[in-house]
Design a protein around this motif. Structure first.
Motif, mmCIF file in Angstrom:
data_model
loop_
_atom_site.group_PDB
_atom_site.id
_atom_site.type_symbol
_atom_site.label_atom_id
_atom_site.label_comp_id
_atom_site.label_asym_id
_atom_site.label_seq_id
_atom_site.Cartn_x
_atom_site.Cartn_y
_atom_site.Cartn_z
ATOM 1 N N THR A 206 0.734 -1.160 0.094
ATOM 2 C CA THR A 206 -0.055 -0.004 0.109
ATOM 3 C C THR A 206 0.834 1.456 -0.041
ATOM 4 O OG1 THR A 206 -0.062 -0.055 2.516
ATOM 5 C CG2 THR A 206 -1.665 -1.255 1.196
ATOM 6 N N GLY A 207 2.165 1.208 0.052
ATOM 7 C CA GLY A 207 2.895 2.226 -0.116
ATOM 8 C C GLY A 207 3.104 3.073 -1.270
ATOM 9 N N ILE A 208 3.701 4.008 -1.592
ATOM 10 C CA ILE A 208 3.664 4.917 -2.719
ATOM 11 C C ILE A 208 4.917 4.393 -3.545
ATOM 12 C CG2 ILE A 208 4.329 7.310 -3.652
ATOM 13 C CD1 ILE A 208 3.073 8.317 -0.901
ATOM 14 N N LEU A 209 4.388 4.313 -4.884
ATOM 15 C CA LEU A 209 5.714 3.771 -5.889
ATOM 16 C C LEU A 209 5.898 4.825 -6.646
ATOM 17 C CD1 LEU A 209 7.439 1.488 -6.949
ATOM 18 C CD2 LEU A 209 5.281 0.560 -8.515
ATOM 19 N N ALA A 210 6.863 5.421 -6.590
ATOM 20 C CA ALA A 210 7.073 6.552 -7.628
ATOM 21 C C ALA A 210 8.645 6.650 -7.952
ATOM 22 C CB ALA A 210 6.571 7.913 -6.821
ATOM 23 N N VAL A 211 9.001 6.608 -9.360
ATOM 24 C CA VAL A 211 10.251 6.848 -9.726
ATOM 25 C C VAL A 211 10.432 7.808 -10.652
ATOM 26 C CG1 VAL A 211 12.186 5.830 -11.323
ATOM 27 C CG2 VAL A 211 11.185 4.432 -9.227
ATOM 28 N N GLY A 212 11.272 8.992 -10.563
ATOM 29 C CA GLY A 212 11.200 9.875 -11.448
ATOM 30 C C GLY A 212 12.601 10.192 -12.199
ATOM 31 N N ILE A 213 12.759 10.950 -13.126
ATOM 32 C CA ILE A 213 13.878 11.181 -13.967
ATOM 33 C C ILE A 213 14.045 12.775 -14.117
ATOM 34 C CG2 ILE A 213 12.664 11.088 -16.263
ATOM 35 C CD1 ILE A 213 15.259 10.130 -17.523
ATOM 36 N N ARG A 214 15.174 13.172 -13.973
ATOM 37 C CA ARG A 214 15.567 14.613 -14.157
ATOM 38 C C ARG A 214 16.720 14.712 -14.819
ATOM 39 N NH1 ARG A 214 15.752 15.798 -8.840
ATOM 40 N NH2 ARG A 214 17.899 15.707 -8.695
ATOM 41 N N CYS A 215 16.736 15.754 -15.537
ATOM 42 C CA CYS A 215 17.993 16.249 -16.673
ATOM 43 C C CYS A 215 18.682 17.061 -15.734
ATOM 44 C CB CYS A 215 17.600 16.892 -17.693
ATOM 45 S SG CYS A 215 18.765 17.333 -18.709
ATOM 46 N N ILE B 219 13.129 14.129 -5.646
ATOM 47 C CA ILE B 219 14.320 13.666 -5.267
ATOM 48 C C ILE B 219 15.275 14.339 -4.609
ATOM 49 C CG2 ILE B 219 16.263 12.115 -6.158
ATOM 50 C CD1 ILE B 219 14.628 11.437 -8.852
ATOM 51 N N ASP B 220 15.676 14.165 -3.432
ATOM 52 C CA ASP B 220 16.374 15.062 -2.642
ATOM 53 C C ASP B 220 15.759 16.371 -2.639
ATOM 54 O OD1 ASP B 220 18.368 13.237 -1.992
ATOM 55 O OD2 ASP B 220 19.647 13.738 -3.842
ATOM 56 N N GLY B 221 14.601 16.468 -2.424
ATOM 57 C CA GLY B 221 13.742 17.698 -2.419
ATOM 58 C C GLY B 221 13.621 18.535 -3.581
ATOM 59 N N VAL B 222 14.164 18.086 -4.773
ATOM 60 C CA VAL B 222 14.211 18.608 -6.143
ATOM 61 C C VAL B 222 13.086 17.851 -6.974
ATOM 62 C CG1 VAL B 222 15.389 19.329 -8.212
ATOM 63 C CG2 VAL B 222 16.349 19.369 -5.973
ATOM 64 N N PRO B 223 12.234 18.599 -7.719
ATOM 65 C CA PRO B 223 11.266 17.815 -8.570
ATOM 66 C C PRO B 223 11.783 16.661 -9.505
ATOM 67 C CG PRO B 223 10.524 19.961 -8.219
ATOM 68 C CD PRO B 223 11.958 20.053 -7.825
ATOM 69 N N ALA B 224 11.155 15.646 -9.763
ATOM 70 C CA ALA B 224 11.651 14.663 -10.821
ATOM 71 C C ALA B 224 10.333 14.452 -11.579
ATOM 72 C CB ALA B 224 12.165 13.350 -10.321
ATOM 73 N N TYR B 225 10.525 13.852 -12.754
ATOM 74 C CA TYR B 225 9.485 13.713 -13.778
ATOM 75 C C TYR B 225 9.248 12.318 -14.278
ATOM 76 C CZ TYR B 225 10.280 18.873 -13.207
ATOM 77 O OH TYR B 225 10.485 19.835 -12.824
ATOM 78 N N ARG C 60 22.801 13.700 -19.639
ATOM 79 C CA ARG C 60 23.128 13.215 -18.179
ATOM 80 C C ARG C 60 21.993 13.493 -17.438
ATOM 81 N NH1 ARG C 60 25.729 15.471 -13.754
ATOM 82 N NH2 ARG C 60 26.445 17.193 -14.964
ATOM 83 N N VAL C 61 21.323 12.347 -16.914
ATOM 84 C CA VAL C 61 20.116 12.218 -16.215
ATOM 85 C C VAL C 61 20.301 11.734 -14.886
ATOM 86 C CG1 VAL C 61 18.575 12.637 -18.071
ATOM 87 C CG2 VAL C 61 19.342 10.090 -17.155
ATOM 88 N N LYS C 62 19.561 12.006 -13.799
ATOM 89 C CA LYS C 62 19.338 10.938 -12.577
ATOM 90 C C LYS C 62 17.901 10.430 -12.716
ATOM 91 C CE LYS C 62 20.672 13.206 -8.831
ATOM 92 N NZ LYS C 62 20.622 14.287 -7.729
ATOM 93 N N ILE C 63 17.991 9.244 -12.204
ATOM 94 C CA ILE C 63 16.862 8.385 -12.094
ATOM 95 C C ILE C 63 16.623 7.972 -10.667
ATOM 96 C CG2 ILE C 63 15.694 6.475 -12.898
ATOM 97 C CD1 ILE C 63 17.381 6.547 -15.250
ATOM 98 N N GLY C 64 15.545 8.527 -9.986
ATOM 99 C CA GLY C 64 15.611 8.249 -8.406
ATOM 100 C C GLY C 64 14.132 7.673 -8.069
ATOM 101 N N ASN C 65 14.247 7.025 -6.704
ATOM 102 C CA ASN C 65 12.934 6.728 -6.214
ATOM 103 C C ASN C 65 12.524 7.779 -5.067
ATOM 104 O OD1 ASN C 65 10.880 5.363 -4.777
ATOM 105 N ND2 ASN C 65 12.065 3.221 -4.543
ATOM 106 N N GLY C 66 11.431 8.344 -5.468
ATOM 107 C CA GLY C 66 10.865 9.438 -4.550
ATOM 108 C C GLY C 66 9.733 8.839 -3.755
ATOM 109 N N GLY C 67 9.332 7.649 -4.015
ATOM 110 C CA GLY C 67 8.264 6.848 -3.279
ATOM 111 C C GLY C 67 8.580 6.338 -1.964
ATOM 112 N N THR C 68 7.670 5.411 -1.233
ATOM 113 C CA THR C 68 8.056 4.981 0.112
ATOM 114 C C THR C 68 8.405 3.626 -0.033
ATOM 115 O OG1 THR C 68 5.614 4.516 0.229
ATOM 116 C CG2 THR C 68 6.340 6.959 1.108
#
Length: 203
Positions: free
Chosen positions: A40-49, A80-86, A105-113
């Protein structure tokens, strides 16, 4: 055996049974709680340039205009680290030619729980022109454990990403160059992470 003794014997058996069941029930309860939180947690992965830049542009097969590339963020996914990812990002490529090799160059991070398991990256080329298109050429990937991988072409990148588990707050860094597969390529390369829950089998 008197009725009182029989009652005491039954009571002692019940106490012993409940005592033996206690640790097992506690473990089952803990596992159930963890599983419920995982489901039931939050699944959220984002990408940021982090950076996009023009690469080498040597002699093309024919005269063409100077090539250019721009990144445009897609819909918001998480922080991700307080910065929006998409959810995705669009690489807008103008006048790409076979000797034009831009770098992103991109960062792919897990912003979920809950942890997420990567299946790879989706690269989708769209253009009003034909047959021009753009694909991944060389890449360097840094995993959460600081291990660095590198390779050539999109299929090897997908193999390197497949199965990588990102705990909440973890991220991977990817730098890749692109190659234009025509004399002139004008279009959009959409990049988006493909992922599932950490405990779901990859298909």
């Amino acid at each position: 055996m008197t009725a009182i003794k029989r009652t005491l014997c039954v009571f002692a058996i019940l106490v012993a049974t409940l005592t033996a069941m206690g640790p097992g029930y506690a473990r089952w309860s803990d596992v159930l709680k963890v599983r419920m939180r995982g489901e039931t947690g939050i699944l959220a992965v984002g990408i940021r340039c982090e950076e996009v830049r023009d690469g080498y542009q040597g002699h093309c097969n024919k005269e063409c205009s100077p090539s250019s590339i721009t990144w445009v963020d897609g819909a918001y996914s998480c922080d991700i680290d307080g910065v929006p990812a998409y959810e995705s990002g669009d690489l807008l490529i103008n006048s790409g030619c076979p000797h034009y090799s831009p770098v992103c160059r991109v960062k792919i991070g897990n912003g979920g729980t809950i942890p997420a398991r990567l299946r790879g990256l989706d690269f989708e080329w769209s253009s009003d022109e034909s047959p021009g298109w753009v694909t991944v050429f060389r890449w360097v990937l840094t995993l959460p454990d600081a291990q660095t991988l590198c390779g050539v072409n999109l299929s090897s990148l997908q193999r390197a990403l497949q199965g990588c588990v990102l705990d909440p707050g973890q991220e991977v860094f990817l730098e890749f160059s692109m190659r234009c597969m025509s004399d002139t390529a004008n279009g959009i390369l959409t990049v988006s992470p493909d992922y599932v829950r950490w405990n779901k089998q990859l298909e």
